[in-house]
Design a protein around this motif. Structure first.
Motif, mmCIF file in Angstrom:
data_model
loop_
_atom_site.group_PDB
_atom_site.id
_atom_site.type_symbol
_atom_site.label_atom_id
_atom_site.label_comp_id
_atom_site.label_asym_id
_atom_site.label_seq_id
_atom_site.Cartn_x
_atom_site.Cartn_y
_atom_site.Cartn_z
ATOM 1 N N ALA A 1 0.841 -1.206 0.000
ATOM 2 C CA ALA A 1 0.000 0.000 0.000
ATOM 3 C C ALA A 1 0.874 1.254 0.000
ATOM 4 C CB ALA A 1 -0.923 0.002 1.228
ATOM 5 N N ARG A 2 1.966 1.214 0.759
ATOM 6 C CA ARG A 2 2.876 2.365 0.824
ATOM 7 C C ARG A 2 3.443 2.682 -0.565
ATOM 8 N NH1 ARG A 2 7.966 1.689 4.690
ATOM 9 N NH2 ARG A 2 8.324 -0.007 3.219
ATOM 10 N N SER A 3 3.790 1.639 -1.315
ATOM 11 C CA SER A 3 4.279 1.864 -2.682
ATOM 12 C C SER A 3 3.177 2.411 -3.584
ATOM 13 C CB SER A 3 4.806 0.556 -3.268
ATOM 14 O OG SER A 3 6.196 0.492 -3.097
ATOM 15 N N LEU A 4 1.971 1.859 -3.445
ATOM 16 C CA LEU A 4 0.856 2.308 -4.286
ATOM 17 C C LEU A 4 0.501 3.777 -4.029
ATOM 18 C CD1 LEU A 4 -1.539 -0.774 -4.015
ATOM 19 C CD2 LEU A 4 -0.254 -0.069 -6.041
ATOM 20 N N ALA A 5 0.747 4.238 -2.802
ATOM 21 C CA ALA A 5 0.391 5.618 -2.443
ATOM 22 C C ALA A 5 1.140 6.643 -3.282
ATOM 23 C CB ALA A 5 0.656 5.861 -0.961
ATOM 24 N N MET A 6 2.292 6.252 -3.829
ATOM 25 C CA MET A 6 3.058 7.176 -4.672
ATOM 26 C C MET A 6 2.564 7.162 -6.124
ATOM 27 S SD MET A 6 5.179 8.790 -2.787
ATOM 28 C CE MET A 6 6.490 9.450 -3.820
ATOM 29 N N ARG A 7 1.563 6.350 -6.392
ATOM 30 C CA ARG A 7 1.011 6.210 -7.747
ATOM 31 C C ARG A 7 2.101 5.944 -8.790
ATOM 32 N NH1 ARG A 7 -3.577 7.079 -5.784
ATOM 33 N NH2 ARG A 7 -4.556 9.010 -5.111
ATOM 34 N N PRO A 8 2.868 4.871 -8.599
ATOM 35 C CA PRO A 8 3.977 4.608 -9.515
ATOM 36 C C PRO A 8 3.489 4.087 -10.867
ATOM 37 C CG PRO A 8 3.737 2.790 -7.977
ATOM 38 C CD PRO A 8 2.734 3.832 -7.562
ATOM 39 N N LYS A 9 4.360 4.179 -11.875
ATOM 40 C CA LYS A 9 4.054 3.615 -13.198
ATOM 41 C C LYS A 9 4.457 2.158 -13.258
ATOM 42 C CE LYS A 9 4.928 7.917 -15.633
ATOM 43 N NZ LYS A 9 5.983 8.739 -16.194
ATOM 44 N N LEU A 10 5.340 1.769 -12.332
ATOM 45 C CA LEU A 10 5.936 0.436 -12.364
ATOM 46 C C LEU A 10 6.101 -0.032 -10.938
ATOM 47 C CD1 LEU A 10 7.660 -1.838 -13.833
ATOM 48 C CD2 LEU A 10 9.629 -0.330 -13.526
ATOM 49 N N MET A 11 5.769 -1.310 -10.683
ATOM 50 C CA MET A 11 5.993 -1.883 -9.352
ATOM 51 C C MET A 11 6.950 -3.061 -9.473
ATOM 52 S SD MET A 11 3.979 -0.496 -6.820
ATOM 53 C CE MET A 11 3.431 -1.740 -5.669
ATOM 54 N N LEU A 12 7.945 -3.075 -8.605
ATOM 55 C CA LEU A 12 8.911 -4.174 -8.537
ATOM 56 C C LEU A 12 8.669 -4.913 -7.224
ATOM 57 C CD1 LEU A 12 12.076 -2.053 -9.493
ATOM 58 C CD2 LEU A 12 10.595 -3.341 -11.049
ATOM 59 N N PHE A 13 8.575 -6.226 -7.289
ATOM 60 C CA PHE A 13 8.342 -7.027 -6.075
ATOM 61 C C PHE A 13 9.461 -8.051 -5.963
ATOM 62 C CE2 PHE A 13 4.141 -5.624 -7.459
ATOM 63 C CZ PHE A 13 3.604 -5.126 -6.283
ATOM 64 N N ASP A 14 10.198 -7.999 -4.859
ATOM 65 C CA ASP A 14 11.333 -8.900 -4.696
ATOM 66 C C ASP A 14 11.010 -9.965 -3.651
ATOM 67 O OD1 ASP A 14 13.767 -10.099 -4.788
ATOM 68 O OD2 ASP A 14 14.884 -8.471 -3.845
ATOM 69 N N GLU A 15 10.563 -11.136 -4.114
ATOM 70 C CA GLU A 15 10.309 -12.266 -3.208
ATOM 71 C C GLU A 15 9.409 -11.837 -2.047
ATOM 72 O OE1 GLU A 15 11.358 -15.178 -3.875
ATOM 73 O OE2 GLU A 15 13.382 -15.202 -4.670
ATOM 74 N N VAL A 16 8.320 -11.132 -2.347
ATOM 75 C CA VAL A 16 7.553 -10.515 -1.254
ATOM 76 C C VAL A 16 6.850 -11.525 -0.359
ATOM 77 C CG1 VAL A 16 7.224 -8.264 -2.329
ATOM 78 C CG2 VAL A 16 5.573 -10.072 -2.775
ATOM 79 N N THR A 17 6.771 -12.798 -0.785
ATOM 80 C CA THR A 17 6.104 -13.780 0.080
ATOM 81 C C THR A 17 7.087 -14.739 0.744
ATOM 82 O OG1 THR A 17 5.771 -15.233 -1.818
ATOM 83 C CG2 THR A 17 3.977 -13.738 -1.281
ATOM 84 N N SER A 18 8.388 -14.597 0.478
ATOM 85 C CA SER A 18 9.289 -15.663 0.930
ATOM 86 C C SER A 18 9.509 -15.677 2.441
ATOM 87 C CB SER A 18 10.633 -15.582 0.198
ATOM 88 O OG SER A 18 11.273 -14.384 0.512
#
Length: 243
Positions: free
Chosen positions: A150-167
């Motif tokens: 949610a914190r990343s989405l709050a910046m309204r980015p054009k691109l989201m990178l997720f690094d092993e977010v469930t590991s």
């Protein structure tokens, strides 16, 4: 035009070359699942895309801006490129609302009330609107990771990178985070995910990119690549993770 253009990048730590002539283009709205063994260069590539790691050769562009040009304002670039790590990196002394609104208030000079509204909206998107004033210590790992998204989405980015977010999460919590990734994907966000979640890659990936020993070893439409890997390296990797 590609949103992300990676052309011939190489990256070394001392004598160890972790990325070897990697080239990858990502179109707007694509969801790229990056898979491969530990040490194959997946996370390093993500960190190079938003300038957290410098490259020794090649060019990276995001939406036309060259990331590895010394004149590029990386702070500005990172407003457009959200990154979420496996460790949630929330500030423990700040409430969920303050964790989410810190960057919009400081970087985008958003008024506190407007920022709080944005926080409420992005928390609703990750199913945690009732946690606006909670603290990270009061949340489960899965909830903390959803706040980080949610914190990343709050910046309204054009691109989201997720690094092993469930590991770092146990299976039950992994499911709730994957649900959030699914909804972000369905909203049309361009995403590059380094992931072990093959089911997610198959259902939501437009493309799977298999990295092996610092190179893009095989890539193609997600369902096809996972069903019929062409190279022995990908075959052995999949048989190890799927069984």
């Amino acid at each position: 035009m590609s949103l992300v253009e990676i052309h011939g990048i190489s990256k070394s730590y001392g004598a160890v070359q972790v990325l070897k002539d990697v080239t990858l283009d990502v179109a707007k709205g694509e969801i790229i699942a990056v898979i491969g063994r530990s040490g194959s260069g997946k996370s390093t590539m993500l960190r190079c895309i938003n300038g957290l790691e410098p490259v020794q050769a090649g060019v990276i562009r995001v939406d036309g801006t060259q990331v590895n040009d010394p004149k590029t304002d990386l702070r500005k670039l990172r407003q457009e490129v959200g990154i979420v790590f496996q460790s949630f990196n929330l500030f423990p002394h700040l409430s969920v609302c303050d964790n989410i609104t810190l960057a919009p208030r400081v970087v985008k000079k958003q008024a506190p009330q407007a920022a709080r509204e944005v926080a409420r909206e992005v928390l609703a998107r990750v199913g945690l609107e009732d946690k606006l004033d909670a603290y990270p210590s009061q949340l489960s790992g899965g909830q903390q990771q959803r706040v980080a998204i949610a914190r990343s989405l709050a910046m309204r980015p054009k691109l989201m990178l997720f690094d092993e977010v469930t590991s770092a999460l146990d299976p039950e919590l992994t499911g709730e985070v994957l649900k959030v990734l699914e909804s972000v994907a369905q909203e049309g966000m361009t995403m590059i995910l380094v992931t072990h979640e093959m089911g997610f890659a198959r259902r939501f990936g437009s493309r799977v990119v298999f990295m092996h020993e610092g190179r893009v070893h095989e890539q193609g439409p997600a369902a096809a690549v996972l069903a019929e890997p062409k190279t022995p390296e990908l075959q052995s990797f999949l048989s190890a993770v799927l069984h």
